[in-house]
Motif scaffolding. Structure first.
Motif, PDB file in Angstrom:
ATOM      1  N   VAL A   1      -7.047  12.403  -5.469  1.00 45.60           N
ATOM      2  CA  VAL A   1      -7.443  11.128  -6.078  1.00 45.60           C
ATOM      3  C   VAL A   1      -7.965  11.361  -7.484  1.00 45.60           C
ATOM      4  O   VAL A   1      -7.643  10.623  -8.411  1.00 45.60           O
ATOM      5  N   GLU A   2      -8.776  12.396  -7.655  1.00 42.14           N
ATOM      6  CA  GLU A   2      -9.330  12.681  -8.987  1.00 42.14           C
ATOM      7  C   GLU A   2      -8.256  13.078  -9.995  1.00 42.14           C
ATOM      8  O   GLU A   2      -8.326  12.723 -11.155  1.00 42.14           O
ATOM      9  N   ARG A   3      -7.269  13.825  -9.557  1.00 43.56           N
ATOM     10  CA  ARG A   3      -6.210  14.276 -10.467  1.00 43.56           C
ATOM     11  C   ARG A   3      -5.156  13.189 -10.697  1.00 43.56           C
ATOM     12  O   ARG A   3      -4.410  13.264 -11.661  1.00 43.56           O
ATOM     13  N   ALA A   4      -5.068  12.263  -9.761  1.00 42.72           N
ATOM     14  CA  ALA A   4      -4.048  11.203  -9.825  1.00 42.72           C
ATOM     15  C   ALA A   4      -2.638  11.795  -9.869  1.00 42.72           C
ATOM     16  O   ALA A   4      -1.745  11.238 -10.473  1.00 42.72           O
ATOM     17  N   ASP A   5      -2.460  12.943  -9.222  1.00 44.14           N
ATOM     18  CA  ASP A   5      -1.128  13.550  -9.149  1.00 44.14           C
ATOM     19  C   ASP A   5      -0.715  13.701  -7.692  1.00 44.14           C
ATOM     20  O   ASP A   5      -0.144  14.691  -7.288  1.00 44.14           O
ATOM     21  N   ILE A   6      -1.003  12.675  -6.941  1.00 47.45           N
ATOM     22  CA  ILE A   6      -0.730  12.684  -5.507  1.00 47.45           C
ATOM     23  C   ILE A   6       0.761  12.890  -5.277  1.00 47.45           C
ATOM     24  O   ILE A   6       1.592  12.305  -5.953  1.00 47.45           O
TER      25      ILE A   6
ATOM     26  N   MET B   1       0.858  -1.177   0.000  1.00 45.87           N
ATOM     27  CA  MET B   1       0.000   0.000   0.000  1.00 45.87           C
ATOM     28  C   MET B   1       0.898   1.232   0.000  1.00 45.87           C
ATOM     29  O   MET B   1       1.895   1.285   0.692  1.00 45.87           O
ATOM     30  N   SER B   2       0.521   2.204  -0.780  1.00 40.01           N
ATOM     31  CA  SER B   2       1.321   3.425  -0.837  1.00 40.01           C
ATOM     32  C   SER B   2       0.476   4.597  -0.342  1.00 40.01           C
ATOM     33  O   SER B   2      -0.211   5.257  -1.108  1.00 40.01           O
ATOM     34  N   LEU B   3       0.520   4.812   0.963  1.00 33.47           N
ATOM     35  CA  LEU B   3      -0.253   5.890   1.563  1.00 33.47           C
ATOM     36  C   LEU B   3       0.465   7.222   1.424  1.00 33.47           C
ATOM     37  O   LEU B   3       1.678   7.308   1.603  1.00 33.47           O
ATOM     38  N   VAL B   4      -0.321   8.245   1.130  1.00 34.53           N
ATOM     39  CA  VAL B   4       0.191   9.608   1.092  1.00 34.53           C
ATOM     40  C   VAL B   4      -0.540  10.369   2.189  1.00 34.53           C
ATOM     41  O   VAL B   4      -1.775  10.423   2.209  1.00 34.53           O
ATOM     42  N   PHE B   5       0.206  10.930   3.105  1.00 31.75           N
ATOM     43  CA  PHE B   5      -0.366  11.715   4.197  1.00 31.75           C
ATOM     44  C   PHE B   5      -0.926  13.018   3.643  1.00 31.75           C
ATOM     45  O   PHE B   5      -0.257  13.720   2.899  1.00 31.75           O
TER      46      PHE B   5
ATOM     47  N   ASP C   1      -2.361  14.853  22.620  1.00 30.69           N
ATOM     48  CA  ASP C   1      -1.388  13.773  22.725  1.00 30.69           C
ATOM     49  C   ASP C   1      -1.948  12.406  22.342  1.00 30.69           C
ATOM     50  O   ASP C   1      -1.228  11.556  21.864  1.00 30.69           O
ATOM     51  N   LYS C   2      -3.245  12.189  22.580  1.00 29.54           N
ATOM     52  CA  LYS C   2      -3.795  10.855  22.359  1.00 29.54           C
ATOM     53  C   LYS C   2      -4.882  10.819  21.296  1.00 29.54           C
ATOM     54  O   LYS C   2      -5.543   9.814  21.135  1.00 29.54           O
ATOM     55  N   GLN C   3      -5.088  11.893  20.570  1.00 27.51           N
ATOM     56  CA  GLN C   3      -6.106  11.915  19.529  1.00 27.51           C
ATOM     57  C   GLN C   3      -5.452  12.389  18.240  1.00 27.51           C
ATOM     58  O   GLN C   3      -4.699  13.342  18.239  1.00 27.51           O
ATOM     59  N   SER C   4      -5.773  11.697  17.159  1.00 26.39           N
ATOM     60  CA  SER C   4      -5.117  12.095  15.917  1.00 26.39           C
ATOM     61  C   SER C   4      -5.938  11.740  14.683  1.00 26.39           C
ATOM     62  O   SER C   4      -5.474  10.982  13.831  1.00 26.39           O
ATOM     63  N   PRO C   5      -7.164  12.256  14.552  1.00 23.96           N
ATOM     64  CA  PRO C   5      -7.873  12.016  13.302  1.00 23.96           C
ATOM     65  C   PRO C   5      -6.989  12.441  12.130  1.00 23.96           C
ATOM     66  O   PRO C   5      -6.400  13.514  12.144  1.00 23.96           O
ATOM     67  N   THR C   6      -6.877  11.552  11.140  1.00 23.35           N
ATOM     68  CA  THR C   6      -5.920  11.737  10.057  1.00 23.35           C
ATOM     69  C   THR C   6      -6.546  11.359   8.724  1.00 23.35           C
ATOM     70  O   THR C   6      -7.421  10.505   8.673  1.00 23.35           O
ATOM     71  N   VAL C   7      -6.081  11.998   7.656  1.00 29.42           N
ATOM     72  CA  VAL C   7      -6.541  11.703   6.297  1.00 29.42           C
ATOM     73  C   VAL C   7      -5.328  11.325   5.446  1.00 29.42           C
ATOM     74  O   VAL C   7      -4.308  12.012   5.468  1.00 29.42           O
ATOM     75  N   TRP C   8      -5.457  10.213   4.718  1.00 28.13           N
ATOM     76  CA  TRP C   8      -4.457   9.772   3.752  1.00 28.13           C
ATOM     77  C   TRP C   8      -5.137   9.467   2.426  1.00 28.13           C
ATOM     78  O   TRP C   8      -6.354   9.338   2.363  1.00 28.13           O
ATOM     79  N   VAL C   9      -4.341   9.282   1.393  1.00 25.40           N
ATOM     80  CA  VAL C   9      -4.805   8.759   0.117  1.00 25.40           C
ATOM     81  C   VAL C   9      -3.983   7.509  -0.169  1.00 25.40           C
ATOM     82  O   VAL C   9      -2.761   7.511  -0.004  1.00 25.40           O
ATOM     83  N   ASP C  10      -4.656   6.441  -0.562  1.00 24.16           N
ATOM     84  CA  ASP C  10      -3.979   5.215  -1.001  1.00 24.16           C
ATOM     85  C   ASP C  10      -3.805   5.338  -2.506  1.00 24.16           C
ATOM     86  O   ASP C  10      -4.777   5.292  -3.263  1.00 24.16           O
ATOM     87  N   GLN C  11      -2.574   5.529  -2.940  1.00 23.30           N
ATOM     88  CA  GLN C  11      -2.283   5.749  -4.358  1.00 23.30           C
ATOM     89  C   GLN C  11      -2.634   4.539  -5.224  1.00 23.30           C
ATOM     90  O   GLN C  11      -3.159   4.697  -6.321  1.00 23.30           O
ATOM     91  N   GLU C  12      -2.324   3.353  -4.754  1.00 22.52           N
ATOM     92  CA  GLU C  12      -2.573   2.147  -5.547  1.00 22.52           C
ATOM     93  C   GLU C  12      -4.055   1.914  -5.785  1.00 22.52           C
ATOM     94  O   GLU C  12      -4.478   1.628  -6.891  1.00 22.52           O
TER      95      GLU C  12
END
Length: 86
Positions: free
Chosen positions: A80-85, A1-5, A14-25
């Protein structure tokens, strides 16, 4: 998997971290968020939508993401739409 932060909740403690990534593959958005309260999860499980069965299928989950992260979610959608992550 190739995640992009893409981003993390700017109000993260310190203990909470909602996060968004994109899986390139897979060209998918990946979210880390807070677990819902049992009441919210139960409400989601009984919500009826045409073409959607009741319940939360095995392998799926309800998560909570703060609204202040909307710009990060938009950025991930655009990437994701542009595919230029990055």
């Amino acid at each position: 998997m190739s995640l992009v932060f893409i981003g993390i909740d700017p109000n993260t403690g310190d203990k909470q971290s909602p996060t968004v990534w994109v899986d390139q593959e897979k060209q998918e958005l990946v979210f880390q968020g807070w677990m819902p309260s049992p009441d919210l999860e139960a409400e989601c499980a009984v919500f009826e939508v045409p073409g959607h069965g009741k319940g939360i299928p095995e392998g799926e989950a309800v998560i909570r993401i703060p609204a202040r992260m909307v710009h990060m979610i938009r950025e991930a959608c655009d990437a994701v739409e542009r595919a230029d992550i990055r």
